[in-house]
Write an enzyme that holds these catalytic residues in place. Structure first.
Site, PDB file in Angstrom:
ATOM      1  N   SER A  21       0.852  -1.193   0.000  1.00  0.00           N
ATOM      2  CA  SER A  21       0.000   0.000   0.000  1.00  0.00           C
ATOM      3  C   SER A  21       0.882   1.236   0.000  1.00  0.00           C
ATOM      4  O   SER A  21       2.061   1.167  -0.365  1.00  0.00           O
ATOM      5  CB  SER A  21      -0.938  -0.038   1.207  1.00  0.00           C
ATOM      6  N   ASN A  22       0.359   2.372   0.385  1.00  0.00           N
ATOM      7  CA  ASN A  22       1.145   3.608   0.441  1.00  0.00           C
ATOM      8  C   ASN A  22       0.648   4.479   1.586  1.00  0.00           C
ATOM      9  O   ASN A  22      -0.310   4.126   2.270  1.00  0.00           O
ATOM     10  CB  ASN A  22       1.079   4.336  -0.905  1.00  0.00           C
ATOM     11  N   ARG A  23       1.304   5.624   1.781  1.00  0.00           N
ATOM     12  CA  ARG A  23       1.048   6.442   2.973  1.00  0.00           C
ATOM     13  C   ARG A  23      -0.197   7.320   2.887  1.00  0.00           C
ATOM     14  O   ARG A  23      -0.483   8.064   3.826  1.00  0.00           O
ATOM     15  CB  ARG A  23       2.267   7.335   3.235  1.00  0.00           C
TER      16      ARG A  23
END
Ligand code: CTP
Length: 218
Positions: A21-23
């Site tokens: 995923s990402n931030r």
């Protein structure tokens, strides 16, 4: 006007307990959805797993993966006046989902990743009845990268933010953006709370929508 706003990250499962995923927190997209509701627009909010509470007055559609987001965007744009593509879509996913939890190993190993579909680029360009607002998250060469995306993804405007700064952008409550238009013009909105930036963006989008409706009715 009918807004479709996408927000938050996507998750691409590796096995039943792990994902890529990402931030992205979802704060910018949620603020845009909230500002659009406050300005009297109808808002569908397609959201990945965000870390903030959803704004009242929107129809929330929850998604997890980039494939789910792709399908929801294609479904909802059929009946909208503007798509605001604020979601941070994962660019890669594991080539294979492991149905059983992968056991810990001592030796290093490589995980094979394959590209996901580019959702904006996949939207039909012919006789499109809605406006498309893209986002560009950049750590360097912001203007040239954002202008390339504006054209390659066939957006009507693109909102670029510098994610290398740690006082704004991803996860922060603040942002600073530059909007690039197809006419070659640009507009900078300096650092401010995402809620204020969102109000400005909704005003700019509404003006653009009004213009395109006036053109169509001529
Ligand atoms: N986007 C999309 N589908 C993807 C990846 C991104 O529709 N698979 C959209 C994002 O929602 C955003 C825009 O494309 O509106 C730009 O996203 P960004 O992450 O800045 O760029 P990428 O296309 O992923 O390119 P790069 O990672 O090389 O900067």
């Amino acid at each position: 006007m009918r807004f479709v706003v996408t927000a938050g990250p996507t998750r691409e499962a590796i096995d039943p307990v792990r994902f890529i995923s990402n931030r992205s927190s979802g704060k910018m997209g949620y603020a845009i959805a909230e500002a659009a509701v406050a300005a009297g627009h109808e808002v569908k909010l397609i959201s990945g797993p965000a870390s903030v509470a959803p704004p009242a007055g929107t129809k929330i559609i929850s998604i997890t993966t980039s494939d789910e987001l792709h399908d929801e965007v294609h479904r909802t744009v059929r009946n909208c006046d503007v798509l605001v593509m604020c979601a941070a879509v994962s660019d890669y996913k594991p080539a294979k989902f492991q149905a059983q939890k992968m056991k810990k190993r001592k030796a290093p190993f490589a995980l094979q990743l394959i590209p996901t579909r580019d959702i904006l680029a996949s939207l039909s360009r012919e006789n499109r009845a809605y406006l498309v607002v893209g986002f560009a998250a950049e750590t360097h060469d912001l203007e040239s990268n954002a202008r390339k995306k504006l054209l390659a993804k066939n957006c009507d405007m693109i909102v670029a933010n510098d994610i290398s700064r740690n006082d704004s952008g991803m996860e922060s409550d603040d942002n600073a953006v530059t909007i690039f238009f197809r006419s070659g013009e640009s507009k900078r909105i300096s650092r401010a709370p995402k809620k204020i930036i969102a109000r400005e963006l909704v005003k700019i989008i509404s003006k653009m929508l009004q213009k395109s409706l006036t053109k169509k009715s001529r």
